[in-house]
Design an enzyme around this catalytic site. Sequence first.
Site, PDB file in Angstrom:
ATOM      1  N   ASP A  12      -7.058   7.686  -6.339  1.00 26.74           N
ATOM      2  CA  ASP A  12      -5.681   8.541  -6.601  1.00 26.74           C
ATOM      3  C   ASP A  12      -5.960  10.042  -6.679  1.00 26.74           C
ATOM      4  OD1 ASP A  12      -3.176   8.847  -6.972  1.00 26.74           O
ATOM      5  OD2 ASP A  12      -2.900   8.335  -9.195  1.00 26.74           O
ATOM      6  N   GLY A  13      -4.904  10.835  -6.269  1.00 27.98           N
ATOM      7  CA  GLY A  13      -4.832  12.197  -6.800  1.00 27.98           C
ATOM      8  C   GLY A  13      -4.926  12.987  -5.538  1.00 27.98           C
ATOM      9  N   GLY A  15      -2.838  14.104  -3.210  1.00 28.50           N
ATOM     10  CA  GLY A  15      -1.621  14.936  -3.263  1.00 28.50           C
ATOM     11  C   GLY A  15      -1.758  16.023  -3.924  1.00 28.50           C
ATOM     12  N   TRP A  17      -4.560  17.141  -5.307  1.00 28.18           N
ATOM     13  CA  TRP A  17      -5.686  17.969  -4.976  1.00 28.18           C
ATOM     14  C   TRP A  17      -5.134  18.956  -3.774  1.00 28.18           C
ATOM     15  CZ3 TRP A  17      -7.972  19.502  -0.356  1.00 28.18           C
ATOM     16  CH2 TRP A  17      -9.482  19.969  -0.369  1.00 28.18           C
ATOM     17  N   ARG A  25       0.027  17.432   2.074  1.00 22.20           N
ATOM     18  CA  ARG A  25      -0.618  16.321   1.299  1.00 22.20           C
ATOM     19  C   ARG A  25      -1.728  15.580   2.287  1.00 22.20           C
ATOM     20  NH1 ARG A  25       1.786  14.007  -2.838  1.00 22.20           N
ATOM     21  NH2 ARG A  25       0.931  11.950  -2.088  1.00 22.20           N
ATOM     22  N   HIS A  29      -5.579  13.933   1.744  1.00 18.06           N
ATOM     23  CA  HIS A  29      -6.043  12.502   2.301  1.00 18.06           C
ATOM     24  C   HIS A  29      -7.271  12.774   3.234  1.00 18.06           C
ATOM     25  CE1 HIS A  29      -2.663  10.621   0.614  1.00 18.06           C
ATOM     26  NE2 HIS A  29      -1.792  11.359   1.270  1.00 18.06           N
ATOM     27  N   GLU A  59       3.602  -0.587  -1.278  1.00 18.73           N
ATOM     28  CA  GLU A  59       4.676   0.331  -1.820  1.00 18.73           C
ATOM     29  C   GLU A  59       4.598   1.759  -0.966  1.00 18.73           C
ATOM     30  OE1 GLU A  59       2.839  -1.767  -3.914  1.00 18.73           O
ATOM     31  OE2 GLU A  59       4.524  -2.921  -3.877  1.00 18.73           O
ATOM     32  N   ARG A  63       6.779   6.442   1.553  1.00 19.97           N
ATOM     33  CA  ARG A  63       6.221   7.809   1.515  1.00 19.97           C
ATOM     34  C   ARG A  63       7.175   8.261   2.780  1.00 19.97           C
ATOM     35  NH1 ARG A  63       0.625   9.271  -1.201  1.00 19.97           N
ATOM     36  NH2 ARG A  63       0.844   7.804  -3.076  1.00 19.97           N
ATOM     37  N   LEU A 123     -24.174  -3.861   1.652  1.00 11.88           N
ATOM     38  CA  LEU A 123     -22.919  -3.552   1.145  1.00 11.88           C
ATOM     39  C   LEU A 123     -21.618  -4.331   1.804  1.00 11.88           C
ATOM     40  CD1 LEU A 123     -21.337  -1.871  -1.118  1.00 11.88           C
ATOM     41  CD2 LEU A 123     -20.772  -0.262   0.736  1.00 11.88           C
TER      42      LEU A 123
HETATM   43  C1  FPP Z   1      -3.566   8.244  -3.502  1.00  9.62           C
HETATM   44  O1  FPP Z   1      -3.326   9.560  -3.739  1.00  9.62           O
HETATM   45  C2  FPP Z   1      -4.048   8.066  -1.980  1.00  9.62           C
HETATM   46  C3  FPP Z   1      -3.691   7.495  -1.077  1.00  9.62           C
HETATM   47  C4  FPP Z   1      -2.502   6.451  -1.225  1.00  9.62           C
HETATM   48  C5  FPP Z   1      -4.528   7.243   0.153  1.00  9.62           C
HETATM   49  C6  FPP Z   1      -6.215   7.002   0.037  1.00  9.62           C
HETATM   50  C7  FPP Z   1      -6.413   7.227   1.238  1.00  9.62           C
HETATM   51  C8  FPP Z   1      -7.772   8.000   1.489  1.00  9.62           C
HETATM   52  C9  FPP Z   1      -8.750   8.355   0.561  1.00  9.62           C
HETATM   53  C10 FPP Z   1      -8.109   8.476   2.872  1.00  9.62           C
HETATM   54  C11 FPP Z   1      -9.074   7.952   3.713  1.00  9.62           C
HETATM   55  C12 FPP Z   1      -9.230   6.230   3.047  1.00  9.62           C
HETATM   56  C13 FPP Z   1     -10.173   5.545   3.971  1.00  9.62           C
HETATM   57  C14 FPP Z   1     -10.359   4.213   3.641  1.00  9.62           C
HETATM   58  C15 FPP Z   1     -10.901   5.787   5.275  1.00  9.62           C
HETATM   59  P1  FPP Z   1      -1.987  10.190  -3.647  1.00  9.62           P
HETATM   60  O2  FPP Z   1      -1.420  10.832  -2.248  1.00  9.62           O
HETATM   61  O3  FPP Z   1      -0.957   9.129  -4.410  1.00  9.62           O
HETATM   62  O4  FPP Z   1      -2.101  11.608  -4.634  1.00  9.62           O
HETATM   63  P2  FPP Z   1      -1.155  12.083  -5.727  1.00  9.62           P
HETATM   64  O5  FPP Z   1      -0.843  10.953  -6.816  1.00  9.62           O
HETATM   65  O6  FPP Z   1      -1.737  13.166  -6.146  1.00  9.62           O
HETATM   66  O7  FPP Z   1       0.088  12.437  -4.745  1.00  9.62           O
END
Ligand code: FPP
Length: 232
Positions: A12-13, A15, A17, A25, A29, A59, A63, A123
Amino acid sequence: MDFPKHIAIIMDGNGRWAKQRGLPRIAGHREGMKAVKRIVKFAVNLGIKTLTLYAFSTENWKRPKDEVSGLMNLFCEYIKKEIDEVISNNIKMCVSGDIEHLPKKMLSLLNHAIEKTKKNNGLILNIALNYGGRDEIVRVTKRIVEKAIIGDIALNEIDENLFSSFLDTYPLPDPDLLIRTSGETRISNFLLWQIAYTEIWITSVLWPDFSEEHLLEAVEDYKLRKRKFGGV
Ligand code: FPP
């Protein structure tokens, strides 16, 4: 406590960042994808048996359209770019989630990666995509009922073991350690059945900043815990 065999991560985080830097956003990612590469590599070096990453929840379709398509493109890019390294590092890839409802192109890339790595025994990299814990439990229930109706499963055969054998994560063991980044203290519909006795470690570090040191910190903390599984 021994080393955790199965670590699951709520990444998480991304967005936040990006927001902190005035970036879109999707840039968060993309940086999150770099953290994925870093942590997968480190997990291989540490000799962790299974790593489950929560990449997209049931969910997350809520977005904005461009964020969803941006994420799907990133997942495809990750698989295409990393597949050779995944193979050479003896990583076995698998997915958890309602993958039939993912874009066709992505599904075929995923199936290709799963097929190419199925004989690897290093792994296990399990990516949770279009995954929701409640959705998984409903899908399992439907399959069991389907089998019960045609007489393949008797009512008294249904127990926790049988139920577990229908989960997306089967035959992986339940996670020993669940990590959540960015300081939120929620489960967010992740592995609801599987985390019954999982140890939880939360850090305020945003996922794109998550490093090898943070993973080690989580593992060290886990090793100090006493797990009782409801006993004394
Ligand atoms: C949550 O942060 C993150 C996600 C919903 C997406 C996770 C995806 C990646 C890390 C990209 C690459 C992944 C792979 C497996 C190749 P958020 O968008 O909810 O952050 P926020 O809460 O700060 O808005």
